[in-house]
Design a protein around this motif. Structure first.
Motif, PDB file in Angstrom:
ATOM      1  N   TYR A  78      -7.634 -17.910  -1.761  1.00  0.00           N
ATOM      2  CA  TYR A  78      -6.655 -17.806  -0.675  1.00  0.00           C
ATOM      3  C   TYR A  78      -5.239 -17.629  -1.212  1.00  0.00           C
ATOM      4  O   TYR A  78      -4.822 -18.298  -2.162  1.00  0.00           O
ATOM      5  N   THR A  79      -4.505 -16.728  -0.608  1.00  0.00           N
ATOM      6  CA  THR A  79      -3.074 -16.582  -0.851  1.00  0.00           C
ATOM      7  C   THR A  79      -2.402 -16.383   0.506  1.00  0.00           C
ATOM      8  O   THR A  79      -2.963 -15.731   1.390  1.00  0.00           O
ATOM      9  N   ARG A  81       0.019 -14.855   3.397  1.00  0.00           N
ATOM     10  CA  ARG A  81       0.492 -13.496   3.718  1.00  0.00           C
ATOM     11  C   ARG A  81      -0.358 -12.423   3.053  1.00  0.00           C
ATOM     12  O   ARG A  81       0.155 -11.376   2.653  1.00  0.00           O
ATOM     13  N   HIS A  82      -1.655 -12.655   2.977  1.00  0.00           N
ATOM     14  CA  HIS A  82      -2.522 -11.634   2.402  1.00  0.00           C
ATOM     15  C   HIS A  82      -2.933 -10.625   3.482  1.00  0.00           C
ATOM     16  O   HIS A  82      -2.762 -10.853   4.673  1.00  0.00           O
ATOM     17  N   ARG A 133      -8.056 -10.015   0.764  1.00  0.00           N
ATOM     18  CA  ARG A 133      -6.995 -10.947   0.356  1.00  0.00           C
ATOM     19  C   ARG A 133      -6.075 -10.357  -0.712  1.00  0.00           C
ATOM     20  O   ARG A 133      -5.707 -11.017  -1.666  1.00  0.00           O
ATOM     21  N   SER A 135      -2.431  -9.008  -1.964  1.00  0.00           N
ATOM     22  CA  SER A 135      -1.048  -9.353  -1.645  1.00  0.00           C
ATOM     23  C   SER A 135      -0.153  -8.135  -1.771  1.00  0.00           C
ATOM     24  O   SER A 135      -0.090  -7.508  -2.834  1.00  0.00           O
ATOM     25  N   ASP A 136       0.485  -7.772  -0.692  1.00  0.00           N
ATOM     26  CA  ASP A 136       1.488  -6.707  -0.669  1.00  0.00           C
ATOM     27  C   ASP A 136       2.488  -7.104   0.410  1.00  0.00           C
ATOM     28  O   ASP A 136       2.261  -6.872   1.597  1.00  0.00           O
ATOM     29  N   ASP A 137       3.572  -7.735  -0.009  1.00  0.00           N
ATOM     30  CA  ASP A 137       4.524  -8.286   0.951  1.00  0.00           C
ATOM     31  C   ASP A 137       5.140  -7.200   1.820  1.00  0.00           C
ATOM     32  O   ASP A 137       5.454  -7.436   2.992  1.00  0.00           O
ATOM     33  N   TRP A 140       2.538  -6.393   4.535  1.00  0.00           N
ATOM     34  CA  TRP A 140       2.434  -7.523   5.472  1.00  0.00           C
ATOM     35  C   TRP A 140       3.642  -7.557   6.402  1.00  0.00           C
ATOM     36  O   TRP A 140       3.505  -7.761   7.613  1.00  0.00           O
TER      37      TRP A 140
END
Length: 293
Positions: A78-79, A81-82, A133, A135-137, A140
């Motif tokens: 889990y991270t 804002r994924h 999951r 992550s790419d801010d 998002w």
């Protein structure tokens, strides 16, 4: 645009209620869902025949977990804002050990339609590979902004959403732009043609695809070039021109705020006043009074 509705169809076990709203830009369907639950939830996502991009905007309780098989836990930790991308033809499940509230947004799209509407080259490997999951801010944040625009009736929301979907898809799937392309503005004839069209259409809704076609560019390329030329995104330019037109009416006429709002494409005087104050630094009534006194 669809109004937010409460879903009355059979819900997954331990899901107490579900409300949803949706809208489409550039052939991309955007659905915002709010789930309320109590306990363990396992459910299969619909729209398996389409590509799906899903982001969790808010969750209370155990974290939501994307799964490619109902009883197979996700291997990716889990991270916050994924984002999850699931190619067409592949099933996806959602799981939570103990859910209370979830607000998510799901984008579904057909690549052939995007090829035509965005005039972009898409990375075929990216289209066939699930990404759970990741992550790419930037993605998002763009998806969150798009979700917030779903229920916005303002005419400028059309260009705004078109621009957001083009930016999301360019980052998610498209090949990188040619070096230097992002800093190159429109040619004078392109800018003149687009601005004249926008002026003629005010305050009506305008599609980004129409503007890009006038300049002979893809939507993503056009958006970058327009901002390089004007310092504004297309939707912001259109909104700024509507406020300029409103200022003229406030000074040159005795029209009520409701009448000015209607003439410049705002849903009502409240919406007009809120937007005017944000861009002009004062309410319409105060702005008019200061300049007529």
């Amino acid at each position: 645009m669809l109004a937010r509705v409460d879903t009355v169809l059979p819900l997954p076990e331990n899901v107490l209620s579900l409300s949803a709203s949706g809208r489409a830009w550039n052939g991309v369907s955007v659905n915002v869902n709010e789930w309320r639950g109590s306990g363990r939830v396992v459910h299969r996502f619909p729209h398996e025949a389409e590509n799906r991009l899903i982001a969790i905007l808010e969750e209370v309780g155990s974290p939501c977990e994307p799964r490619l098989r109902q009883n197979q836990p996700c291997r990716i930790g889990y991270t916050p804002r994924h984002v999850d991308f699931i190619p067409a033809g592949m099933e996806m499940w959602g799981y939570s050990a103990d859910v209370r509230f979830v607000r998510d947004v799901k984008l579904t799209f057909d690549v052939a339609a995007l090829d035509e509407s965005l005039a972009s080259r898409f990375d075929r490997d990216a289209l066939s590979t699930p990404r759970l999951r990741f992550s790419d801010d930037r993605i998002w944040t763009l998806v969150k902004l798009l979700a917030e625009a779903v229920d916005d009736p303002d005419p400028s929301a059309q260009l705004y959403g078109d621009g957001l979907t083009a930016a999301i898809m360019a980052r998610l799937l498209a090949d990188p732009p040619e070096p230097g392309a992002s800093n190159k503005g429109l040619a004078p004839w392109q800018l003149r043609r687009v601005v004249e069209y926008l002026d003629a259409q005010l305050p009506e809704r305008v599609d980004l695809a129409q503007l890009a076609a006038l300049a002979g560019l893809s939507q993503a390329h056009f958006s970058r070039a327009f901002k390089a030329s004007t310092g504004m995104a297309p939707y912001r330019w259109q909104l700024d021109q509507r406020i300029r037109r409103a200022k003229t009416q406030l000074i040159d006429s005795r029209a009520s705020l409701d009448q000015v709002a209607e003439a410049t494409g705002f849903a009502d005087a409240v919406h007009f006043g809120r937007t005017f104050r944000k861009l002009a630094g004062a309410t319409p009534a105060a702005w008019r009074r200061d300049r007529k006194s």
